[in-house]
Design a protein around this motif. Structure first.
Motif, mmCIF file in Angstrom:
data_model
loop_
_atom_site.group_PDB
_atom_site.id
_atom_site.type_symbol
_atom_site.label_atom_id
_atom_site.label_comp_id
_atom_site.label_asym_id
_atom_site.label_seq_id
_atom_site.Cartn_x
_atom_site.Cartn_y
_atom_site.Cartn_z
ATOM 1 N N THR A 50 0.826 -1.206 0.000
ATOM 2 C CA THR A 50 0.000 0.000 0.000
ATOM 3 C C THR A 50 0.867 1.266 0.000
ATOM 4 O O THR A 50 1.813 1.357 -0.755
ATOM 5 C CB THR A 50 -1.017 -0.017 1.177
ATOM 6 O OG1 THR A 50 -0.341 0.034 2.429
ATOM 7 C CG2 THR A 50 -1.867 -1.266 1.119
ATOM 8 N N THR A 51 0.547 2.246 0.848
ATOM 9 C CA THR A 51 1.287 3.513 0.818
ATOM 10 C C THR A 51 2.712 3.382 1.348
ATOM 11 O O THR A 51 3.488 4.326 1.266
ATOM 12 C CB THR A 51 0.555 4.594 1.636
ATOM 13 O OG1 THR A 51 0.382 4.137 2.978
ATOM 14 C CG2 THR A 51 -0.787 4.927 1.010
ATOM 15 N N ARG B 214 -5.465 3.015 -5.366
ATOM 16 C CA ARG B 214 -4.538 2.154 -4.638
ATOM 17 C C ARG B 214 -3.446 3.018 -4.027
ATOM 18 O O ARG B 214 -2.800 3.814 -4.717
ATOM 19 C CB ARG B 214 -3.876 1.111 -5.560
ATOM 20 C CG ARG B 214 -4.821 0.204 -6.319
ATOM 21 C CD ARG B 214 -5.506 -0.816 -5.405
ATOM 22 N NE ARG B 214 -6.293 -1.745 -6.197
ATOM 23 C CZ ARG B 214 -7.539 -1.527 -6.617
ATOM 24 N NH1 ARG B 214 -8.160 -0.383 -6.307
ATOM 25 N NH2 ARG B 214 -8.173 -2.432 -7.324
ATOM 26 N N GLY B 215 -3.189 2.840 -2.765
ATOM 27 C CA GLY B 215 -2.152 3.614 -2.107
ATOM 28 C C GLY B 215 -0.796 3.445 -2.758
ATOM 29 O O GLY B 215 0.001 4.385 -2.822
ATOM 30 N N GLU C 192 -8.906 2.801 4.546
ATOM 31 C CA GLU C 192 -8.722 3.896 5.493
ATOM 32 C C GLU C 192 -8.128 5.118 4.796
ATOM 33 O O GLU C 192 -8.589 6.248 4.986
ATOM 34 C CB GLU C 192 -7.816 3.447 6.638
ATOM 35 C CG GLU C 192 -8.450 2.397 7.536
ATOM 36 C CD GLU C 192 -7.571 2.024 8.716
ATOM 37 O OE1 GLU C 192 -6.444 2.563 8.821
ATOM 38 O OE2 GLU C 192 -8.008 1.201 9.531
ATOM 39 N N GLU C 193 -7.090 4.906 3.984
ATOM 40 C CA GLU C 193 -6.459 6.017 3.261
ATOM 41 C C GLU C 193 -7.441 6.664 2.293
ATOM 42 O O GLU C 193 -7.509 7.892 2.170
ATOM 43 C CB GLU C 193 -5.231 5.522 2.495
ATOM 44 C CG GLU C 193 -4.063 5.120 3.361
ATOM 45 C CD GLU C 193 -3.337 6.302 3.954
ATOM 46 O OE1 GLU C 193 -3.332 7.388 3.335
ATOM 47 O OE2 GLU C 193 -2.756 6.136 5.046
ATOM 48 N N PHE C 194 -8.191 5.836 1.585
ATOM 49 C CA PHE C 194 -9.150 6.322 0.601
ATOM 50 C C PHE C 194 -10.163 7.260 1.243
ATOM 51 O O PHE C 194 -10.443 8.346 0.735
ATOM 52 C CB PHE C 194 -9.869 5.134 -0.029
ATOM 53 C CG PHE C 194 -11.020 5.502 -0.931
ATOM 54 C CD1 PHE C 194 -10.808 5.768 -2.273
ATOM 55 C CD2 PHE C 194 -12.324 5.577 -0.430
ATOM 56 C CE1 PHE C 194 -11.874 6.117 -3.111
ATOM 57 C CE2 PHE C 194 -13.385 5.922 -1.263
ATOM 58 C CZ PHE C 194 -13.152 6.194 -2.593
ATOM 59 N N TYR C 195 -10.714 6.848 2.373
ATOM 60 C CA TYR C 195 -11.745 7.644 3.025
ATOM 61 C C TYR C 195 -11.185 8.797 3.850
ATOM 62 O O TYR C 195 -11.881 9.786 4.063
ATOM 63 C CB TYR C 195 -12.605 6.755 3.920
ATOM 64 C CG TYR C 195 -13.618 5.926 3.157
ATOM 65 C CD1 TYR C 195 -14.729 6.532 2.572
ATOM 66 C CD2 TYR C 195 -13.469 4.552 3.029
ATOM 67 C CE1 TYR C 195 -15.671 5.776 1.872
ATOM 68 C CE2 TYR C 195 -14.409 3.783 2.341
ATOM 69 C CZ TYR C 195 -15.501 4.405 1.756
ATOM 70 O OH TYR C 195 -16.439 3.661 1.068
ATOM 71 N N GLN C 196 -9.964 8.696 4.330
ATOM 72 C CA GLN C 196 -9.410 9.751 5.158
ATOM 73 C C GLN C 196 -8.708 10.842 4.362
ATOM 74 O O GLN C 196 -8.785 12.011 4.728
ATOM 75 C CB GLN C 196 -8.419 9.159 6.168
ATOM 76 C CG GLN C 196 -9.105 8.335 7.243
ATOM 77 C CD GLN C 196 -8.137 7.860 8.302
ATOM 78 O OE1 GLN C 196 -6.925 7.866 8.125
ATOM 79 N NE2 GLN C 196 -8.672 7.436 9.425
ATOM 80 N N SER C 197 -7.989 10.472 3.277
ATOM 81 C CA SER C 197 -7.186 11.451 2.545
ATOM 82 C C SER C 197 -7.378 11.413 1.039
ATOM 83 O O SER C 197 -6.816 12.243 0.319
ATOM 84 C CB SER C 197 -5.690 11.235 2.847
ATOM 85 O OG SER C 197 -5.427 11.301 4.218
#
Length: 440
Positions: free
Chosen positions: A34-35, A380-381, A298-303
């Motif tokens: 991921t990120t 995708r991160g 989580e990344e998608f929805y947060q940032s």
């Protein structure tokens, strides 16, 4: 662990770097980091579109995420070790499980050796190599910077890993062309543009990230899918005896699996400090893929683009986008003597900026009644904001006409469809056209 609410000789060197280990031209998505995916340039110099005849580069600017780093703290490692220790004391480890603790400890030792959250050796290399490739792409610009003694401005979030990334990047520039050394300015901190998700003016975003009901509901719905418990159960079953595993509640199995994934995903970033650490054997690819999905969600929805009809996660990147334009306009208008502006920031800033720029795979939002999945969304991160992710704008001039080219992780990338390039399929845009389509 993040839980919701919870760039003559320079060219030759750059060519060598392009072929060096760790600089492949595609992300290794099979490992699902991921990120935390280590950086890879996404296009080769020989494949870039040449600027139109007569146009020369006069300025460049970038926004880059810090390079690979250590884990933020020891929480996940400590949690995994605690369970392993308990199981060992009770004879509850399988042969595979007994081999895990030394790997986890090696990662924790590596993180502690450089400081949790700090830039790793790989992260420094990522930045130096990116700088050398930037020089190889724009030799005329850097020759002009030296000849005209133009300053290279450096801005960071002020966070240690971002400052270290700036130092590594500018060190790469100076190594490639020592004449640049005196022109590289000391880094200055700009939290409003490069750490905006934590600033007071974005309190509405912070409230969203801390407890927005839609956010909580979407992530709970994703986390609570039966597949999460199934994956956790499979991970645990390979490391612990049946009797021991049976005594671990499902929620604890999930927490263990997610902590193990966090360590698994950061291990490649610490390959210099912990060259023998490898958690791949302990987390099968199919299990890692699901845990990566939970992390990406989580990344998608947060940032990232988050919910359809809402801009809370990305509108705060507008001042950074404004600054990118302001630097181009000042150069084109003759009010700036700068040769380059280099900015170093974080995933939480790169991801929202990617939405505003409509970068590939960065924009599709999710409906409230249809949560983000790998099947229904390209976000995708590993592609949007891997370690050392970067967005670069190059300004070219011919007389009074200015063209702009954008690179995203060093791949020539189109501006939004509403912006019209100088020719169909070209990656060059008139600055005036970009001003029009971005409503400046």
């Amino acid at each position: 662990m993040k839980r919701t609410v919870r760039a003559g000789s320079v060219l030759a060197l750059a060519v060598l770097l392009l072929a060096a280990p760790g600089t492949a031209l595609a992300h290794d998505d099979t490992h699902n980091y991921t990120t935390k995916t280590p950086y890879s340039p996404q296009e080769r110099l020989r494949d870039y579109e040449a600027p139109p005849r007569g146009f020369v580069p006069v300025f460049t600017e970038s926004v880059a995420r810090h390079g690979s780093r250590a884990m933020s703290d020891s929480e996940d490692g400590d949690a995994v070790l605690a369970v392993l220790s308990d199981a060992q004391a009770k004879g509850g480890l399988t042969h595979l499980g007994a081999a895990l603790a030394p790997q986890v400890q090696a990662l924790l030792d590596a993180g502690a050796s450089i400081g949790y959250g700090n830039l790793s050796g790989l992260g420094a290399s990522e930045q130096r190599e990116t700088a050398l490739r930037m020089e190889s792409r724009l030799p005329g610009l850097f020759a002009d910077i030296v000849a005209r003694q133009r300053p290279i401005e450096v801005e960071t979030s002020g966070v240690k890993r971002a400052v270290a990334s700036a130092d590594a990047f500018t060190g790469g520039l100076a190594a490639g062309n020592p004449a640049l050394t005196g022109l590289i300015q000391a880094p200055v901190t700009n939290k409003d543009q490069l750490y905006f998700h934590k600033q007071p003016q974005n309190a509405d975003y912070q409230a969203y990230a801390d407890g927005d009901p839609d956010l909580l509901a979407a992530l709970a719905r994703i986390d609570e899918q039966p597949r999460t418990a199934q994956v956790a159960r499979h991970v645990v079953s390979r490391l612990f005896t049946p009797a021991y595993a049976a005594g671990v509640p499902t929620a604890d199995q999930v927490s263990f699996a997610r902590s193990l994934f966090e360590l698994y995903s950061v291990a490649p970033d610490l390959r210099v400090e912990a060259p023998r650490a490898n958690l791949d054997p302990f987390l099968p690819a199919a299990d890692a893929a699901w845990l990566a999905y939970l992390d990406d969600a989580e990344e998608f929805y947060q940032s990232g683009p988050a919910f359809a009809g809402r801009d809370i996660t990305y509108k705060m990147a507008a001042p950074l986008l404004d600054d990118l334009f302001a630097e181009l306009e000042a150069k084109a208008g003759g009010t700036s003597a700068k040769g380059a502006v280099l900015r170093f920031t974080h995933a939480e800033e790169v991801e929202p900026l990617a939405v505003l720029l409509q970068l590939p795979g960065s924009t599709k939002q999710a409906r409230l009644d249809q949560p983000y999945t790998y099947a229904n969304n390209p976000w995708r991160g590993a592609s949007v904001a891997p370690m050392a992710a970067n967005i670069q704008w190059d300004l070219f001039a011919k007389g009074g006409t200015y063209l702009v080219r954008m690179l995203y992780n060093e791949r020539e990338t189109a501006f939004p469809p509403s912006c019209h390039p100088i020719a169909r399929g070209s990656v060059y845009y008139r600055l005036s056209e970009l001003e029009r389509c971005f409503d400046r």
